[in-house]
Design a protein around this motif. Structure first.
Motif: not given
Lengths: 413, 194
Positions: B23-26, A134-136, B28-29, A177, A181, A131
């Motif tokens: 809200s979350t941007k991606y 998957r981030f930049p 993921v997780g 990032i 998140e 996972e």
């Protein structure tokens, strides 16, 4: 199928001498005809992951004070052979090693590994390694240096005086990032980063730095991190002393103050100036050739070369003195000067065969120049003698003495 | 009417932007459960708010120091072993072991050099004993901290350490440590040095 198979056989036969000699050290090239295929080592294995020439012997060594692995099998500090280095990238297999007060190097299954971000965030999160990928990502060279990278008069080689620094091309996700998140709450002033090794090494890092340029890295020099450098993921805190760059990163907790972990307590000092010099590295440089225990065969033209780095910025220039610091001349930067990475410098020099002392000093893009021991002592109001210990991460100018016979020795001695 | 429509549009856009920021941007997780966070979170800050229930004394700690094999690495007197010095020695004996780098000798003994007793609780709990990390019960950690603080002359032998009293222990070095100035992007590590 038949053609393919015989083609491969032919390739193996033709390559046998080269591969055998270069990779496995079986016998010197050209000493004999290629041996029959049956006697060959596991060629698939040799091809699948290359080895260096059997003639190249450059290797790491433990710091003198404590062997690694020690009697309990733990790894402490291991020095990189920077006297043999070329360019700015340290091969991953020669990267210096330092652990949190001695610990075992863990063998972590990346499928099982997780990173948790929690504490003063809107949404605690758990990521698998896949996972995180998957981030930049970003890829950049960065040096690492241990606070213990301090030259002593008893040290003989540059590996001993300066071998607790290395530089790799790292690939990872900006920590900002991941923190965004999770949503950083106001009042969060530090992060506590923690590793998954046996001692769960942890350290406190200011939130400003965490949001600025830290990386959660999974790549090193074009491949996965090595276990000794934190596989499967590690934190990189550019320019901060090595201890903050937590390996085997498993947890980040956002907190309202410095949490004073074991590693943090070990570094507390009564003087805020020393604390600042302890947290961040450089600017610093050292000559790697000619360096301790090397020998110049005679008078003539040589390239003085070495490494320069700063924990605050890129290197602007490097100066060389060949007369013990009386006069300085600009060296050439032979690589791009990346921020907070090693930079390779060189200085074409004709040695006249007389005893002399050579040294380098660098200046970073913020205009900060590497101090001499005398300048550091003066700043702190201490006498400049053999007992003086430059406070914080020692980035003072280091001398090599070249004798008339061409042999090179530690100039502090 | 036109300006009202425009106002509405602006309001909707602003709200949408706000919602997106929250809200979350991606995406993921996943969010860990409170139980997962409790199980993973072994950080004890200077306030001691994460300290678990329990209590301990120096007498209990003295027994544990032998039973848990602490003496094997730290020496029977808490000094002179291959591992960091835990109890300041009288300085008469020299260890046959080279000190670790960085060297935790008499000058850096945790009980005397750390600003907060929580540092000791946190580290003993997370990292000790060697090869059996995570096996100490909270009462045992409180007792070992009490033992080390008593032997270094920081607390009385009969003082009970618990989540209330441990963070309040006045450590000798509490007021003698300086934090680095606030870190700033692209600033020299220490203005004016050298």
């Amino acid at each position: 199928m038949k053609i393919k198979s015989s083609g491969r056989r032919k390739f193996l036969k033709n390559s046998a001498a080269i591969i055998g000699a270069a990779a496995a050290g079986i016998r010197p090239a050209g000493a004999e005809n290629p041996p029959p295929e049956m006697d060959m080592p596991d060629l698939e294995a040799l091809i699948s992951y290359g080895q260096r020439s059997s003639f190249v012997k450059s290797h790491r060594v433990s710091v003198m004070e404590r062997m690694s692995p020690d009697e309990f099998g733990m790894t402490f500090h291991v020095l990189s052979p920077i006297q043999d280095s070329v360019g700015i990238i340290t091969p991953s297999s020669l990267h210096y090693i330092s652990t949190h007060r001695g610990s075992y190097v863990p063998n972590i299954d990346p499928q099982e590994h997780r990173l948790m971000i929690h504490g003063m965030v809107d949404r605690p999160l758990i990521f698998s390694v896949d996972e995180i990928k998957r981030f930049p990502f970003v890829t950049r060279p960065l040096f690492l240096e241990c606070l213990g990278n301090r030259a002593k008069a008893s040290h003989k080689t540059v590996q001993e005086t300066h071998g607790l620094t290395s530089c790799s091309e790292w690939t990872g996700v900006p920590l900002s990032i991941l923190l965004n998140e999770a949503g950083v709450q106001s009042g969060a002033a530090f992060i506590v980063a923690e590793g998954a090794e046996s001692v769960k090494g942890a350290t406190s890092i200011p939130i400003g730095k965490a949001m600025d340029d830290c990386l959660v890295a999974y790549g090193q020099n074009g491949e996965a991190l090595r276990p000794q450098q934190g596989f499967p993921i590690r934190l990189l805190v550019p320019g901060f002393e090595g201890m903050h760059n937590v390996k085997y990163l498993r947890r980040i907790k956002l907190v309202e103050k410095d949490y004073m972990t074991y590693n943090d307590y070990g570094h507390i000092v009564p003087d805020a100036r020393v604390a600042a010099l302890t947290r961040q590295i450089g600017p610093k440089s050292v000559i790697t050739f000619p360096s301790g225990e090397q020998k110049l065969p005679g008078p003539g033209l040589y390239e003085i070369t070495g490494l320069a780095w700063s924990g605050s910025a890129a290197i602007r220039n490097v100066e060389i003195s060949t007369d013990g610091g009386q006069s300085w001349k600009l060296a050439e930067l032979r690589t791009p000067s990346y921020s907070m990475a090693h930079t390779r410098f060189a200085f074409p020099w004709t040695w006249d065969g007389k005893e002399c002392v050579i040294m380098s000093r660098c200046t970073d893009e913020l205009g900060t120049r590497q101090p001499t021991r005398a300048e550091s002592a003066k700043f702190f109001g201490k006498p400049d003698n053999a007992d003086f210990r430059a406070p914080g991460a020692d980035n003072t100018v280091f001398p090599w003495r070249i004798a008339a016979d061409g042999s090179v020795q530690n100039g502090m001695a | 009417m036109e300006w009202r429509k425009l106002l509405l549009l602006v309001a909707i856009l602003a709200l949408a932007q706000l919602a997106q920021a929250q809200s979350t941007k991606y995406g993921v997780g996943r969010t860990p459960t409170p139980e997962e966070i409790r199980a993973w979170d072994i950080s004890i800050g200077p306030d001691g708010k994460e300290l678990p229930p329990g209590h301990g004394t120096a007498a209990e700690g003295a027994k544990l120091f032998r039973e848990k094999q602490c003496v094997v690495c730290h020496g029977s007197t808490g000094s002179g072993g291959p591992a960091p010095t835990l109890i300041k020695s009288d300085g008469t004996k020299k260890s046959k072991y080279p000190c670790l780098v960085p060297c935790v000798d008499d000058a850096l003994v945790m009980s005397l050099h750390a600003q907060y007793a929580t540092t000791m609780w946190d580290y003993i709990n997370r990292a000790m004993p060697l090869n059996k990390q995570g096996t100490l019960k909270p009462d045992e950690v409180y007792s070992l901290v009490a033992f080390l603080l008593f032997k270094n002359g920081v607390i009385a032998e009969n003082q009970v350490l618990d989540p209330e009293t441990l963070p309040r222990v006045k450590m000798p070095n509490r007021d003698h440590a300086a934090l680095a100035p606030e870190w700033k992007h692209a600033a020299p590590r220490l203005q004016g040095y050298p």
